[in-house]
Design a protein around this motif. Structure first.
Motif, PDB file in Angstrom:
ATOM      1  N   GLU A 105       0.840  -1.205   0.000  1.00 49.51           N
ATOM      2  CA  GLU A 105       0.000   0.000   0.000  1.00 49.51           C
ATOM      3  C   GLU A 105       0.880   1.263   0.000  1.00 49.51           C
ATOM      4  N   ALA A 106       1.955   1.232   0.779  1.00 47.16           N
ATOM      5  CA  ALA A 106       2.844   2.402   0.830  1.00 47.16           C
ATOM      6  C   ALA A 106       3.492   2.636  -0.529  1.00 47.16           C
ATOM      7  N   TYR A 107       3.840   1.549  -1.209  1.00 42.95           N
ATOM      8  CA  TYR A 107       4.417   1.697  -2.552  1.00 42.95           C
ATOM      9  C   TYR A 107       3.388   2.335  -3.492  1.00 42.95           C
ATOM     10  N   GLU A 108       2.188   1.754  -3.509  1.00 44.22           N
ATOM     11  CA  GLU A 108       1.175   2.220  -4.454  1.00 44.22           C
ATOM     12  C   GLU A 108       0.724   3.651  -4.142  1.00 44.22           C
ATOM     13  N   ALA A 109       0.586   3.948  -2.847  1.00 39.71           N
ATOM     14  CA  ALA A 109       0.078   5.272  -2.457  1.00 39.71           C
ATOM     15  C   ALA A 109       1.203   6.282  -2.258  1.00 39.71           C
ATOM     16  N   ARG A 110       2.450   5.827  -2.389  1.00 43.60           N
ATOM     17  CA  ARG A 110       3.619   6.708  -2.311  1.00 43.60           C
ATOM     18  C   ARG A 110       3.745   7.361  -0.934  1.00 43.60           C
ATOM     19  N   VAL A 111       3.843   6.475   0.068  1.00 41.49           N
ATOM     20  CA  VAL A 111       3.949   6.915   1.463  1.00 41.49           C
ATOM     21  C   VAL A 111       5.335   6.509   1.988  1.00 41.49           C
ATOM     22  N   PRO A 112       6.060   7.448   2.635  1.00 46.84           N
ATOM     23  CA  PRO A 112       7.419   7.113   3.086  1.00 46.84           C
ATOM     24  C   PRO A 112       7.430   6.262   4.360  1.00 46.84           C
ATOM     25  N   MET A 113       8.163   5.151   4.320  1.00 43.52           N
ATOM     26  CA  MET A 113       8.315   4.307   5.512  1.00 43.52           C
ATOM     27  C   MET A 113       9.719   3.713   5.530  1.00 43.52           C
ATOM     28  N   ILE A 114      10.216   3.429   6.736  1.00 42.32           N
ATOM     29  CA  ILE A 114      11.543   2.807   6.856  1.00 42.32           C
ATOM     30  C   ILE A 114      11.361   1.511   7.639  1.00 42.32           C
ATOM     31  N   VAL A 115      11.467   0.384   6.973  1.00 41.93           N
ATOM     32  CA  VAL A 115      11.300  -0.917   7.627  1.00 41.93           C
ATOM     33  C   VAL A 115      12.667  -1.409   8.090  1.00 41.93           C
ATOM     34  N   LEU A 116      12.754  -1.761   9.367  1.00 45.83           N
ATOM     35  CA  LEU A 116      14.000  -2.239   9.953  1.00 45.83           C
ATOM     36  C   LEU A 116      13.752  -3.645  10.469  1.00 45.83           C
ATOM     37  N   SER A 117      14.228  -4.652   9.759  1.00 41.87           N
ATOM     38  CA  SER A 117      13.977  -6.021  10.197  1.00 41.87           C
ATOM     39  C   SER A 117      15.224  -6.583  10.856  1.00 41.87           C
ATOM     40  N   ALA A 118      15.008  -7.226  12.002  1.00 40.61           N
ATOM     41  CA  ALA A 118      16.105  -7.950  12.641  1.00 40.61           C
ATOM     42  C   ALA A 118      16.238  -9.297  11.941  1.00 40.61           C
ATOM     43  N   ASP A 119      17.451  -9.788  11.826  1.00 43.65           N
ATOM     44  CA  ASP A 119      17.664 -11.080  11.160  1.00 43.65           C
ATOM     45  C   ASP A 119      18.706 -11.862  11.943  1.00 43.65           C
ATOM     46  N   ARG A 120      18.752 -13.161  11.664  1.00 44.71           N
ATOM     47  CA  ARG A 120      19.851 -13.966  12.197  1.00 44.71           C
ATOM     48  C   ARG A 120      21.108 -13.621  11.396  1.00 44.71           C
ATOM     49  N   PRO A 121      22.265 -13.747  12.013  1.00 42.86           N
ATOM     50  CA  PRO A 121      23.494 -13.526  11.237  1.00 42.86           C
ATOM     51  C   PRO A 121      23.665 -14.657  10.217  1.00 42.86           C
ATOM     52  N   PRO A 122      24.531 -14.488   9.212  1.00 39.85           N
ATOM     53  CA  PRO A 122      24.625 -15.454   8.108  1.00 39.85           C
ATOM     54  C   PRO A 122      24.853 -16.897   8.571  1.00 39.85           C
ATOM     55  N   GLU A 123      25.617 -17.082   9.654  1.00 39.81           N
ATOM     56  CA  GLU A 123      25.921 -18.466  10.075  1.00 39.81           C
ATOM     57  C   GLU A 123      24.690 -19.181  10.622  1.00 39.81           C
ATOM     58  N   LEU A 124      23.589 -18.447  10.822  1.00 41.22           N
ATOM     59  CA  LEU A 124      22.357 -19.079  11.325  1.00 41.22           C
ATOM     60  C   LEU A 124      21.230 -18.993  10.299  1.00 41.22           C
ATOM     61  N   ARG A 125      21.581 -18.923   9.025  1.00 38.93           N
ATOM     62  CA  ARG A 125      20.550 -18.886   7.986  1.00 38.93           C
ATOM     63  C   ARG A 125      20.618 -20.167   7.155  1.00 38.93           C
ATOM     64  N   GLU A 126      19.473 -20.623   6.731  1.00 35.02           N
ATOM     65  CA  GLU A 126      19.353 -21.792   5.838  1.00 35.02           C
ATOM     66  C   GLU A 126      20.015 -23.039   6.406  1.00 35.02           C
ATOM     67  N   ASN A 127      20.005 -23.173   7.723  1.00 37.50           N
ATOM     68  CA  ASN A 127      20.581 -24.389   8.306  1.00 37.50           C
ATOM     69  C   ASN A 127      19.755 -24.904   9.484  1.00 37.50           C
ATOM     70  N   GLY A 128      18.483 -24.571   9.492  1.00 32.84           N
ATOM     71  CA  GLY A 128      17.603 -25.117  10.523  1.00 32.84           C
ATOM     72  C   GLY A 128      17.569 -24.310  11.800  1.00 32.84           C
ATOM     73  N   ALA A 129      18.318 -23.216  11.877  1.00 33.29           N
ATOM     74  CA  ALA A 129      18.229 -22.350  13.062  1.00 33.29           C
ATOM     75  C   ALA A 129      16.815 -21.774  13.120  1.00 33.29           C
TER      76      ALA A 129
END
Ligand code: TPP
Ligand code: MG
Length: 596
Positions: A105-129
């Motif tokens: 909706e923000a893209y279509e309506a042109r509304v400014p937002m800053i999404v900050l997602s926390a993630d696992r570090p690379p050593e804990l991705r795609e390995n069942g963590a």
């Protein structure tokens, strides 16, 4: 840790947490220097460094949400109302994916937002963590800019780089075609740090941002000249104004230009321009009458904001391909499904129209007079149809009209998609200084509406009223939690018409294949069967039903004057098809008034 700003005796984990918090504090501090004032948080362990850093920054107001989908839409409503980017921080996994509808909706309506997602570090991705999904470019092209932040040591260079990243995120979200910036933060355990770092180093003196950015400055005189060249000899012109939710004086500018030029102003209330002597409120009904169309062919059309919702208006514009149609479209929104535009000027609409208003233009007084007299006849015809009904039934058109009369100038009306946005466009009167009208109309979703309205309530000083249907209400019922958790005040006018009343206007409601075993009701209209008083009780709002105009007026007055959020339920559920008949009676009455 190479450049060791902390005692060597500190355990390695603790030191790395301190470095992570130092970098995040610099990031949040820099966003604040750029002008960020609001952030939304949602719970989790991985996101704790982000969320706690933002919540501890004294400049930021942080709104806590249980549900990320609500957080996203709340941020959207807040950003729409304030015109400034709002940050949304969330944890890893499906939590990030919950933000997708608001990002779309923000893209279509042109509304400014800053999404900050926390993630696992690379050593804990795609390995069942646990709780780890692929978050890289999760929103695809719906985000204007994606950046994988990585993990860093808090050297002075990296702290400075982090500040620069914050500046770039802020300015990217807001400038040009505003939209969503998504930064993904891999965060490594330990995720806490006590005591946390205090004043982050490296900021410019006087609270200035590291990089201040100046957006391109429009040359209003040159833009006005370009527009004038295109319309100079056209006396029978029209201005069409659609959704424009920015905090700009466009409504006044359009009204002044049309008054000076004798051009009718066909303005959706979402444009803020349904005002002044040139405003034509009932164009949706007028443009359904063929003889009116034939007698009121314009010589030029200037389009500002998004395309209005009205289908007759859209069809009419699509048919007028031989008439110059000029869009003032500074954000490159390309609102032109029928490819009818002859010119698109990347010009600020308010500044351009203001600059042109001061230049005397030759007007044809009979042109505007003809439109105005038709509009007056339409208004009388509509009132006759609505007044001619049983006074105890509060119809959906009468509700939209009444809100247009009752709401104070300082109010903001958030309208849901489906019939509310259409009825407001069709029945909202011309007013000298109308309330602001907002709607999630980028993607026309019925999702997240309650949350967006609460976000708007967090930004606005005046009262905020939400007009919403029962299906849209049920869709975002969890958004009601903002009333008590965030102590926000919203007045919800709930049209309880037994499902999606909009579908009764469409062929699907009468086609034999859908009527078989009443599949239509179960799968398309979807009445919720909810007793909404229970929702009010659960989430701590007051609730009352208003089934007549006097009852609505009294209930609204009570709701607006109390401190608590309220649901004013308007039960029109008796017969959804009666609502369709009423709209059709209105359109025929307007046609008859025009042709008699
Ligand atoms: C997220 C989403 N799902 C489905 C739709 C399709 N849709 C459009 S209108 C509507 C019904 C809305 O009903 P209600 O909110 O009661 O409003 P009414 O039609 O009664 O005015 C639906 C399901 C949509 N626009 N957005
Ligand atoms: Mg409904």
């Amino acid at each position: 840790m190479s450049s060791n700003p902390h005692p060597v005796s500190q355990p390695a984990g603790e030191a790395s947490a301190r470095e992570m918090y130092t970098l995040l504090a610099a990031f949040a501090d820099e966003l604040g220097r750029c002008g960020l004032r609001e952030a939304c948080t949602s719970p989790g362990s991985r996101c704790a460094p982000l969320v706690l850093t933002f919540a501890r920054d004294p400049r930021l107001r942080c709104h806590s949400h249980v549900d990320e989908r609500c957080a996203g839409f709340f941020a959207l409503g807040l950003a729409k109302a304030s015109g400034l980017p709002v940050a949304v921080a969330c944890t890893s996994g499906t939590a990030v994916a919950e933000l997708l509808p608001a990002v779309v909706e923000a893209y279509e309506a042109r509304v400014p937002m800053i999404v900050l997602s926390a993630d696992r570090p690379p050593e804990l991705r795609e390995n069942g963590a646990g709780q780890s999904i692929d978050q890289i470019k999760l929103f695809g092209d719906y985000a204007k800019w994606f950046f994988e932040v990585g993990s860093h040591e808090a050297t002075p260079e990296r702290v400075r780089w982090m500040r620069g990243l914050a500046c770039r995120a802020f300015w990217t979200a807001i400038e040009g075609r505003p939209g969503v910036v998504h930064l993904n933060f891999p965060l490594r355990e330990p995720l806490v740090c006590d005591p946390p770092p205090t004043a982050p180093a490296g900021g410019r003196p006087g609270g200035a941002p590291l990089t201040a950015r100046r957006p391109p400055v429009a040359d209003a005189a040159a833009d006005a000249h370009a527009l004038d060249e295109l319309i100079a000899d056209r006396r029978r012109g029209i201005v069409i104004a659609g959704r424009h939710e920015r905090l700009t004086p466009l409504g006044h500018a359009a009204a002044a230009f049309c008054t000076a030029s004798g051009w009718p102003l066909l303005a959706d209330p979402m444009s803020g321009a349904r005002r002044g002597v040139a405003a034509i409120a009932h164009y949706d009904a007028l443009l359904r009458e063929q003889s009116f169309l034939e007698a009121h062919r314009p010589e030029a059309i200037v389009r500002i904001g998004d395309l209005p919702v009205s289908k007759p208006l859209r069809t009419w514009l699509a048919d007028l391909t031989d008439v110059p149609q000029i869009a003032l479209d500074p954000e490159g929104a390309w609102q032109d499904p029928a490819t009818a535009l002859s010119h698109s000027l990347a010009a600020d609409p308010a500044a351009t129209l203001n600059a042109l208003s001061s230049k005397p233009r030759a007007a044809d007084p009979s042109w505007l007079a003809g439109w105005r007299s038709a509009d007056e006849r339409a208004a009388e015809a509509i009132l006759r149809v609505l007044d001619g009904r049983d006074g105890n039934v509060l119809s959906e058109p009468a509700l939209a009209l009444e809100l247009g009369v009752l709401l104070p100038d300082a109010a903001t009306l958030f309208v849901a998609s489906s019939m509310p946005v259409r009825d407001i466009e069709t029945f909202w009167p011309v007013r000298a200084d109308p309330p602001r009208v907002l709607c999630n109309r980028g993607a026309n979703g019925i999702d997240g509406t309650i949350s967006s309205a609460f976000g708007t309530a967090a930004a606005e000083d005046g009262p905020v009223v939400l007009l919403i249907g029962d299906v849209a209400f049920a869709h975002d019922i969890g958004g009601l939690l903002a009333a008590s958790r965030l102590d926000l005040k919203l007045t919800i006018v709930l049209v309880s018409n037994g499902g999606g009343g909009i579908f009764d206007f469409l062929p699907v409601s009468s086609t034999p294949m859908a009527l078989e075993r009443d599949l239509y009701t179960e799968h398309i209209a979807t009445p919720t069967g909810l007793d909404f008083a229970n929702a009010a009780a659960l989430y701590g709002l007051t609730h009352e039903c208003a089934d007549s105009l006097p009852a609505l007026r009294a209930a609204l007055e009570r709701a607006l004057s109390q401190a608590q959020s309220a649901i004013v339920e308007v039960p029109t559920a008796g017969d959804r098809t009666e609502n369709v008949h009423l709209h059709r009676r209105v359109w025929s009455a307007v046609s008859a008034a025009l042709t008699s």
